[in-house]
Design an enzyme around this catalytic site. Structure first.
Site, PDB file in Angstrom:
ATOM      1  N   SER A 122      32.521  22.865  39.513  1.00 29.65           N
ATOM      2  CA  SER A 122      32.110  22.156  40.727  1.00 29.65           C
ATOM      3  C   SER A 122      31.862  23.062  41.929  1.00 29.65           C
ATOM      4  O   SER A 122      31.152  22.678  42.843  1.00 29.65           O
ATOM      5  CB  SER A 122      33.154  21.108  41.085  1.00 29.65           C
ATOM      6  OG  SER A 122      34.369  21.741  41.420  1.00 29.65           O
TER       7      SER A 122
ATOM      8  N   HIS B  96      31.100  16.486  36.046  1.00 31.65           N
ATOM      9  CA  HIS B  96      29.923  16.795  36.867  1.00 31.65           C
ATOM     10  C   HIS B  96      28.657  16.880  36.010  1.00 31.65           C
ATOM     11  O   HIS B  96      27.739  17.627  36.329  1.00 31.65           O
ATOM     12  CB  HIS B  96      30.125  18.102  37.640  1.00 31.65           C
ATOM     13  CG  HIS B  96      31.114  17.976  38.749  1.00 31.65           C
ATOM     14  ND1 HIS B  96      30.800  17.399  39.968  1.00 31.65           N
ATOM     15  CD2 HIS B  96      32.422  18.327  38.826  1.00 31.65           C
ATOM     16  CE1 HIS B  96      31.875  17.418  40.744  1.00 31.65           C
ATOM     17  NE2 HIS B  96      32.865  17.964  40.083  1.00 31.65           N
TER      18      HIS B  96
ATOM     19  N   LYS C  62      32.073   9.410  39.280  1.00 35.98           N
ATOM     20  CA  LYS C  62      31.060  10.258  39.918  1.00 35.98           C
ATOM     21  C   LYS C  62      29.677   9.653  39.647  1.00 35.98           C
ATOM     22  O   LYS C  62      29.371   8.596  40.185  1.00 35.98           O
ATOM     23  CB  LYS C  62      31.227  11.705  39.455  1.00 35.98           C
ATOM     24  CG  LYS C  62      32.488  12.316  40.098  1.00 35.98           C
ATOM     25  CD  LYS C  62      32.821  13.722  39.652  1.00 35.98           C
ATOM     26  CE  LYS C  62      34.067  14.204  40.400  1.00 35.98           C
ATOM     27  NZ  LYS C  62      34.945  15.062  39.608  1.00 35.98           N
TER      28      LYS C  62
END
Ligand code: PLP
Length: 402
Positions: A188, A216, A247
């Protein structure tokens, strides 16, 4: 004899530590937002800002369709279950979501958790013991580190993204029964994509399993958004995938582990965050199902995200900024100096752009930056407005020549 202190000393000690954090610039204040999450947000001071720091990659967090889907799921399944999964907390929607995640990721089965933090916290201990080895990238997420700590397996750490060191650690672990290589699919801080093709080759050579954390990546990496394994063409070669629903895949909360049937069945029997924590709220399960159905039928959001990323990456470099090269929607704009990064983020805020400054010890010394994250929800106009703010702040702080 340990020296004893009075109870007031406990509180004084905490306050002193908090004061020290503030002095060192490490204190994390919380920005208060009064609107939904989105391409723009309204802060509690009434100002509207272009938001460049959410993990809202596909722009779904505040999306009207998600709100409707969550209300519909709440209407059908109720607010909550007041139970763990195995007592009376499993509804059809949980089973449907587990199936949808499995098929989206190309895995056999899936187990849901309240968060990816729990998925990572509960994945190692049931599967590996002192006869086994866990070989982990040095920059893996905190939840992986904690999960490994809860497990009795031998621990081997390889230098971040360093395939030669990974091979050295595989050799060092040669006498262990089962070996598992663990890595974030995408890291990240830099947006670095793990070299899964090479990792899978090494895993084959040394008879190791491969586990990736796709927080991610799930929903937008790879041609159809399946993740880093699709991006690197290794679908079918990954043994365990953990990920979040908090996310790209909607943005509320929730996590999962996907793997072969025997793995998931073992986790359902033995994984402590699953056994001893409440079932995922039905509104989240239902909405996540809607998200996956949408993503399976169209890559529109994923394509828009990557177009936005390409635009921002090329324009910010044209302005004269240095970025970490790459293709991921995480774009680290390098400012190197910690006080400058702090001032820069503050100036962006005044200019109507929300972005976070990171500096040591969160990133290495001398690597201070403003990290921005693209979203499919951003319009090109909003990105251009943000770029203009970067240019102005850069000129004011003497970072740009013209
Ligand atoms: C965000 C994140 C997590 C935690 O996800 P939650 O669902 O919020 O608990 C775990 N691993 C990685 C790599 C992450 O980025």
């Amino acid at each position: 004899m340990p020296s004893t202190t009075s109870k007031p000393d406990f509180y004084t000690g905490l306050q002193n530590n908090l004061d020290a954090l503030r002095e060192q610039g490490l204190y994390k204040p919380e920005r208060v937002i009064s609107s939904r999450q989105g391409a723009t947000v309204v802060c509690d001071d009434g100002r509207t800002l272009i938001n460049l720091c959410a993990n809202n990659y596909l722009g779904l967090s505040g999306d009207e369709a998600m709100v409707k889907a969550s209300i519909a799921a709440t209407e059908q399944y109720g607010y909550g279950l007041s139970s763990v999964r195995f007592i009376c907390g499993t509804q059809t929607v949980h089973k449907q979501l587990e199936q949808a995640i499995s098929s989206f990721l190309g895995m056999e089965d899936t187990i849901l958790y309240a968060a990816a933090f729990d998925a990572n916290g509960g994945v190692f201990e049931p599967l590996f013991d002192e006869q086994d080895a866990i070989i982990s990238d040095a920059l893996n997420h905190a939840s992986i580190i904690d999960g490994i700590r809860l497990c009795k397996a031998a621990r081997f750490r390889y230098a971040h993204n360093d395939m030669a060191d990974l091979e050295a650690q595989l050799k060092a672990a040669a006498d262990k029964r089962h070996k598992v290589i663990v890595t974030d699919g995408v890291f990240s801080m830099d947006g670095t994509i793990a070299q899964l093709d090479k990792i899978c080759d090494l895993a084959d050579k040394y008879g190791a399993l491969v586990m990736i954390d796709e927080c991610h990546a799930s929903g937008f990496m790879g041609k159809t958004g399946r993740g880093t394994h699709e991006h690197h063409n290794v679908m079918g070669r990954i043994d365990i995938i953990t990920g979040t629903l908090g996310k790209a895949l909607g943005g509320a909360m929730g996590g999962f582990t996907a793997a072969r049937r025997e793995v998931i069945e073992t986790l359902r029997q033995k994984s402590r965050p699953y056994l001893f924590s409440n079932t995922l709220a039905p509104s989240i399960a239902g909405t996540s199902l809607t998200v996956l159905n949408t993503l399976s039928s169209s890559t529109e959001l994923r394509d828009r995200l990557h177009a936005n990323t390409a635009h921002f990456r090329s324009e910010i470099v044209k302005l004269g900024f240095t970025i970490k090269p790459g293709t991921h929607p995480i774009v680290p704009v390098m400012l190197f100096d910690a006080p400058i990064a702090q001032k820069f983020a503050q100036r962006l805020y005044e200019l109507g752009v929300l972005a976070t400054g990171f500096f040591y010890p969160v990133v290495p010394m001398g690597q201070a930056r403003v990290r921005v994250q693209m979203s499919a929800a951003h319009s090109i106009e909003q990105l251009d407005q943000a770029l203009a703010a970067f240019a102005q702040a850069g000129r004011e702080l003497g970072l740009l020549k013209n």
